[in-house]
Motif scaffolding. Structure first.
Motif, PDB file in Angstrom:
ATOM      1  N   HIS A 208      -3.737  -3.755  -6.336  1.00 11.83           N
ATOM      2  CA  HIS A 208      -3.421  -2.648  -5.429  1.00 11.83           C
ATOM      3  C   HIS A 208      -4.676  -2.192  -4.695  1.00 11.83           C
ATOM      4  O   HIS A 208      -4.651  -1.982  -3.470  1.00 11.83           O
ATOM      5  CB  HIS A 208      -2.803  -1.488  -6.214  1.00 11.83           C
ATOM      6  CG  HIS A 208      -2.451  -0.323  -5.327  1.00 11.83           C
ATOM      7  ND1 HIS A 208      -1.355  -0.328  -4.497  1.00 11.83           N
ATOM      8  CD2 HIS A 208      -3.064   0.881  -5.150  1.00 11.83           C
ATOM      9  CE1 HIS A 208      -1.303   0.814  -3.840  1.00 11.83           C
ATOM     10  NE2 HIS A 208      -2.327   1.571  -4.224  1.00 11.83           N
ATOM     11  N   THR A 209      -5.772  -2.050  -5.409  1.00  7.78           N
ATOM     12  CA  THR A 209      -7.012  -1.610  -4.768  1.00  7.78           C
ATOM     13  C   THR A 209      -7.554  -2.664  -3.813  1.00  7.78           C
ATOM     14  O   THR A 209      -7.970  -2.348  -2.687  1.00  7.78           O
ATOM     15  CB  THR A 209      -8.069  -1.290  -5.835  1.00  7.78           C
ATOM     16  OG1 THR A 209      -7.563  -0.284  -6.715  1.00  7.78           O
ATOM     17  CG2 THR A 209      -9.360  -0.803  -5.200  1.00  7.78           C
TER      18      THR A 209
ATOM     19  N   THR B 212      -5.464  -6.201   3.237  1.00 13.99           N
ATOM     20  CA  THR B 212      -4.676  -5.721   4.373  1.00 13.99           C
ATOM     21  C   THR B 212      -5.529  -5.423   5.604  1.00 13.99           C
ATOM     22  O   THR B 212      -5.181  -5.863   6.715  1.00 13.99           O
ATOM     23  CB  THR B 212      -3.857  -4.482   3.966  1.00 13.99           C
ATOM     24  OG1 THR B 212      -2.962  -4.853   2.918  1.00 13.99           O
ATOM     25  CG2 THR B 212      -3.066  -3.951   5.138  1.00 13.99           C
TER      26      THR B 212
ATOM     27  N   ASN C 107      -5.870  -4.988  -2.294  1.00  7.00           N
ATOM     28  CA  ASN C 107      -4.968  -5.073  -1.149  1.00  7.00           C
ATOM     29  C   ASN C 107      -5.217  -3.944  -0.161  1.00  7.00           C
ATOM     30  O   ASN C 107      -5.201  -4.133   1.056  1.00  7.00           O
ATOM     31  CB  ASN C 107      -3.516  -5.033  -1.631  1.00  7.00           C
ATOM     32  CG  ASN C 107      -2.536  -4.982  -0.474  1.00  7.00           C
ATOM     33  OD1 ASN C 107      -2.358  -5.948   0.256  1.00  7.00           O
ATOM     34  ND2 ASN C 107      -1.883  -3.824  -0.294  1.00  7.00           N
ATOM     35  N   LEU C 108      -5.451  -2.746  -0.690  1.00  5.49           N
ATOM     36  CA  LEU C 108      -5.632  -1.571   0.162  1.00  5.49           C
ATOM     37  C   LEU C 108      -6.963  -1.605   0.901  1.00  5.49           C
ATOM     38  O   LEU C 108      -7.034  -1.250   2.091  1.00  5.49           O
ATOM     39  CB  LEU C 108      -5.521  -0.299  -0.685  1.00  5.49           C
ATOM     40  CG  LEU C 108      -5.566   1.042   0.075  1.00  5.49           C
ATOM     41  CD1 LEU C 108      -4.385   1.150   1.019  1.00  5.49           C
ATOM     42  CD2 LEU C 108      -5.577   2.190  -0.925  1.00  5.49           C
TER      43      LEU C 108
ATOM     44  N   ALA D  16       0.824  -1.211   0.000  1.00  2.00           N
ATOM     45  CA  ALA D  16       0.000   0.000   0.000  1.00  2.00           C
ATOM     46  C   ALA D  16       0.855   1.255   0.000  1.00  2.00           C
ATOM     47  O   ALA D  16       0.492   2.270  -0.611  1.00  2.00           O
ATOM     48  CB  ALA D  16      -0.929  -0.005   1.216  1.00  2.00           C
TER      49      ALA D  16
END
Length: 259
Positions: free
Chosen positions: A234-235, A242, A237-238, A222
């Motif tokens: 990425h989205t 996470t 995970n963010l 992130a």
């Protein structure tokens, strides 16, 4: 009270003054006035409750002594308990032992407590939530082991969205992961309900450690400290991976500390 004990009475100074004034008004000493008042109160109480025993053996003994005139200390103690409620009663032995307060019975609300350990409900809820997450993950891996790639279009897209790298999702890879997560779910749930002893506790600790590592790696992705491929990883995970790993990892760590 044992024969070797002697009861001493300490009156509140203001109460002593008032009692002394009333005793002088009727021409009696303070001790005689209090004794007479106690005996009269005892007669009334015994008449009203003669069908019921006194609350305790100690109080019955005090009543018998007060009525027979064995000691003057006992009526004074009863005077404090029956009439005024402000006496400080202390007990000391003839050998000169330190004076200690006579223990009193606790109310029933304090004497009886629930047999369930504190935090049992919260512990079971945390275990059920964590086990549910692990079981869902295991079932999804079993689904992928059939060759399905939903919600991705193909295996490569699925791998990039879930792991951020191109990894095979063939049965030899995902089936062991499914077995691992399902076993972890069962162990966490068992530990939450106090089953399995040290083994389930260790498994719960391992689950906490694994989620914590994944959560920290997610923070690295992130913050762009670790390279992540282009696309939805990425989205996801963010916003999903996470936070879920950190939150459930913290819950698993707390659960693993419970014995």
């Amino acid at each position: 009270m044992s024969p070797g004990d002697r009861a001493g009475v300490a009156l509140d100074p203001a109460l002593r003054v008032r009692l002394k004034a009333q005793a002088d008004a009727v021409g009696l000493s303070l001790s005689a006035y209090v004794t007479a008042a106690v005996l009269r109160q005892m007669d009334e109480d015994l008449t009203a409750t003669k069908a019921s025993p006194l609350p305790s053996t100690a109080e019955a003994r005090c009543a018998d002594r007060a009525r027979s005139g064995v000691t003057r200390d006992t009526p004074n103690v009863l005077a404090g308990r029956v009439l005024f409620g402000v006496l400080s009663v202390r007990r000391t032995r003839h050998e000169g032992a330190p004076m200690t307060a006579i223990p009193t019975a606790r109310p029933a609300a304090f004497r009886f407590r629930s047999t369930a350990p504190l935090g049992t409900t919260a512990r079971r809820r945390a275990a059920a939530a964590l086990a549910g997450l692990l079981a869902a993950d295991g079932l999804v891996h079993l689904y992928w082991a059939t060759g399905a790639t939903w919600p991705a279009a193909d295996e490569r897209a699925l791998s990039l969205a879930v792991l951020g790298m191109d990894v095979s999702f063939a049965p030899p890879v995902v089936l062991p992961l499914a077995a691992l997560t399902l076993t972890g779910a069962a162990a966490v749930l068992a530990h939450g309900y106090g089953r399995g002893g040290r083994l389930t506790r260790l498994v719960t600790g391992a689950v906490a450690a694994g989620l914590a590592v994944r959560g920290l790696a997610g923070l690295g992705w992130a913050a762009r400290l670790l390279d992540s491929p282009p696309g939805p990883f990425h989205t996801l995970n963010l916003l999903l991976y996470t936070p879920a790993c950190l939150g459930f990892g913290w819950a698993a760590a707390r659960l693993a500390r419970a014995r």
